[in-house]
Write an enzyme that holds these catalytic residues in place. Structure first.
Site, mmCIF file in Angstrom:
data_model
loop_
_atom_site.group_PDB
_atom_site.id
_atom_site.type_symbol
_atom_site.label_atom_id
_atom_site.label_comp_id
_atom_site.label_asym_id
_atom_site.label_seq_id
_atom_site.Cartn_x
_atom_site.Cartn_y
_atom_site.Cartn_z
ATOM 1 N N ASP A 132 0.840 -1.199 0.000
ATOM 2 C CA ASP A 132 0.000 0.000 0.000
ATOM 3 C C ASP A 132 0.879 1.255 0.000
ATOM 4 O O ASP A 132 1.555 1.537 0.990
ATOM 5 C CB ASP A 132 -0.890 -0.034 1.250
ATOM 6 C CG ASP A 132 -2.084 0.893 1.151
ATOM 7 O OD1 ASP A 132 -2.143 1.684 0.201
ATOM 8 O OD2 ASP A 132 -2.954 0.825 2.026
ATOM 9 N N ASP A 133 0.887 1.967 -1.102
ATOM 10 C CA ASP A 133 1.647 3.215 -1.207
ATOM 11 C C ASP A 133 3.156 2.982 -1.231
ATOM 12 O O ASP A 133 3.918 3.764 -0.653
ATOM 13 C CB ASP A 133 1.320 4.177 -0.057
ATOM 14 C CG ASP A 133 -0.048 4.808 -0.169
ATOM 15 O OD1 ASP A 133 -0.870 4.313 -0.949
ATOM 16 O OD2 ASP A 133 -0.306 5.797 0.539
ATOM 17 N N CYS A 148 -5.516 4.682 -4.158
ATOM 18 C CA CYS A 148 -5.732 3.312 -3.699
ATOM 19 C C CYS A 148 -6.933 2.604 -4.317
ATOM 20 O O CYS A 148 -6.794 1.591 -4.993
ATOM 21 C CB CYS A 148 -5.857 3.309 -2.181
ATOM 22 S SG CYS A 148 -6.089 1.669 -1.502
ATOM 23 N N ASP A 196 -0.031 -0.626 -5.039
ATOM 24 C CA ASP A 196 -1.178 0.017 -5.672
ATOM 25 C C ASP A 196 -0.844 1.391 -6.234
ATOM 26 O O ASP A 196 -1.384 1.810 -7.260
ATOM 27 C CB ASP A 196 -2.366 0.103 -4.711
ATOM 28 C CG ASP A 196 -2.066 0.878 -3.434
ATOM 29 O OD1 ASP A 196 -0.894 1.222 -3.179
ATOM 30 O OD2 ASP A 196 -3.019 1.137 -2.667
ATOM 31 N N ASN A 197 0.035 2.130 -5.573
ATOM 32 C CA ASN A 197 0.411 3.463 -6.074
ATOM 33 C C ASN A 197 1.719 3.906 -5.433
ATOM 34 O O ASN A 197 2.270 3.220 -4.581
ATOM 35 C CB ASN A 197 -0.689 4.502 -5.831
ATOM 36 C CG ASN A 197 -1.172 4.577 -4.401
ATOM 37 O OD1 ASN A 197 -2.302 4.171 -4.099
ATOM 38 N ND2 ASN A 197 -0.343 5.086 -3.512
#
Length: 463
Positions: A31-32, A70, A255-256
């Site tokens: 995540d991130d 997200c 995701d990013n």
């Protein structure tokens, strides 16, 4: 007698086919997380598990999210459709309340229909609930989402219980997303060795100013990535001990981009150029570094291909399977990716479209008179507070004004300007390139039923 031998042989073959291990999928999403891994050349960050996964599989060096936010990004991963096509234009949770369009079919829906058992461990961040009908949702976001050992144990139990059935397991970690405080590093977690970093030794990304607040922030972010790596180690160990590793495709991605200004929520490379590792048990060539330009719209087609499950008949997926190129370093025909952003939080409308080739990045800012919005978690960070307190710091090589106020079009020659600072969109010498990429963008918007293109409707019309 001769015929009976053939009958026995055929029965043996059919029996072998019938007992062959079903093909399963373990999809791991951080995540991130930006392109921050030892396997991608970071000599400070300690990520031995993911580096080891890359050593036995394929490391994609040019992998891109289609959107650096997200929920929209996960919606692409689970559907094989760009977020402007699938309806998840922004975040799903809380007041943001974005949903898939009702006709979209997702990985858990398609694989369940084919006899797979499905599970989600950790972060979901998608609506409606009916779009992701997992058989089990384990280690929900609250409590314990930072407890990566607990997540790995829940995953192990589910895999063991699924003996004899193919499974799709998606593990959505919350590391290294910002927490309410300090990236979740405020306590010791069971079974996880704490790894800390000296802020002075952190390599500084080009999009951030070199000040103590930023370095401390990055050191905390690195610690969260190392915790993630340890959790993935426990997860893969559980898969191995279950006896299912030999039939399971493992995919790791983020995701990013990292949760810092100039990365997350932007379509600059720091926001969308991300880690992707694919390890197939059928690979004969290991430690492949694949230079193909691939995208998160390719994840669903890849998983369906692996599982032998057909794509939806009602509409065409917008990506393609990666399986055929896993053991290649420089496959042909993979030389461009598209990106599409609507908004992050509901009040942060800033639609953008991008086309990236190996040399150029073209960005269309569809609401360019608006100031670029800053995501809430970034706006509350020590990094952003330091920039606000001293605007002249800028965002590394980009001025604060250039970051917040953007023209309708941007063009960067990545071969000469990898940090995407010198906009060539109005340079007469690049006029033909802008025109060509603008035309390609319009074609892409038409083909993907982009509602930001006037007169466009969904693949199912007004249904």
């Amino acid at each position: 007698m001769r015929h009976s031998r053939w009958v026995l042989l055929l029965l043996a073959l059919f029996s072998a086919v019938g007992t062959a291990a079903p093909r399963s999928v373990l999809l791991i999403i951080s995540d991130d997380q930006g392109l921050d891994l030892g396997a991608y050349g970071n000599t400070v960050l300690r990520t031995p598990i993911l580096d080891g996964l890359a050593a036995r599989g394929t490391l994609f060096t040019n992998a891109f999210a289609t959107v650096s936010s997200c929920s929209p990004s996960r919606s692409v991963i689970y559907s094989g459709l760009y977020s402007h096509s699938n309806g998840m234009y922004g975040l799903a949770h809380d007041v943001h309340n974005q949903h898939y369009l009702p006709w979209v079919r997702t990985l858990p829906q398609m694989l369940k229909a084919a006899g797979y058992t499905t599970a989600l461990v950790g972060k979901k961040h998608i609506l409606p609930e009916s779009a992701l009908p997992f058989d089990a949702e384990l280690a929900p976001e609250k409590p314990g989402i930072r407890d990566v050992a607990f997540m790995a144990d829940e995953a192990r139990k589910f895999i063991s219980a699924s003996a004899g059935k193919p499974f799709l397991m998606i593990v959505g970690f919350s590391d290294p997303h910002r927490a309410a405080e300090n990236f979740g590093n405020t306590q010791d977690w069971p079974s996880i060795k704490k790894v800390t970093y000296d802020p002075k030794k952190i390599p500084l990304p080009a999009h951030l100013p070199d000040v103590p607040e930023v370095r401390k922030d990055l050191a905390d972010y690195y610690e969260s990535i190392s915790r993630l790596d340890s959790g993935i180690g426990l997860l893969l160990d559980g898969l191995q001990k279950s006896g299912r590793a030999a039939d399971t495709l493992v995919i790791f991605l983020s995701d990013n981009g990292r949760p810092f200004p100039g990365a997350k929520t932007t379509l600059y490379d720091e926001g969308i150029h991300l880690p992707l590792i694919v390890a197939s048990p059928t690979q004969t060539k290991r430690a492949v570094k694949n230079e193909a330009m691939v995208s998160w719209v390719d994840i669903t087609p890849t998983i369906l291909d692996w599982a032998g499950v057909p794509a939806p008949k009602e509409y065409k997926l917008q990506g393609r399977s990666l399986l055929a190129i896993l053991e290649q370093s420089q496959p042909t025909g993979w030389d461009r990716v598209f990106a599409s952003h609507g908004f992050h939080e509901i009040n942060q409308y800033y639609p953008m479209r991008a086309l990236r080739t190996r040399q150029y990045k073209y960005i269309a800012n569809l609401a360019s008179p608006l100031p670029f919005p800053v995501a809430g978690d970034i706006a509350s960070s020590a990094t952003w507070h330091a920039i606000e307190a001293k605007p002249s710091l800028g965002l590394g090589s980009r001025s604060l004004d250039a970051f917040l106020h953007r023209p309708a079009e941007e063009l960067y020659d990545l071969s000469k300007d990898p940090n995407e600072v010198r906009n060539l969109a109005n340079d007469p010498a690049h006029k033909e390139i802008v025109q060509r990429m603008r035309a390609e963008m319009t074609k892409f918007q038409k083909e993907t039923h982009d509602p930001w293109l006037p007169g466009t409707s969904s693949p199912f019309g007004h249904h």
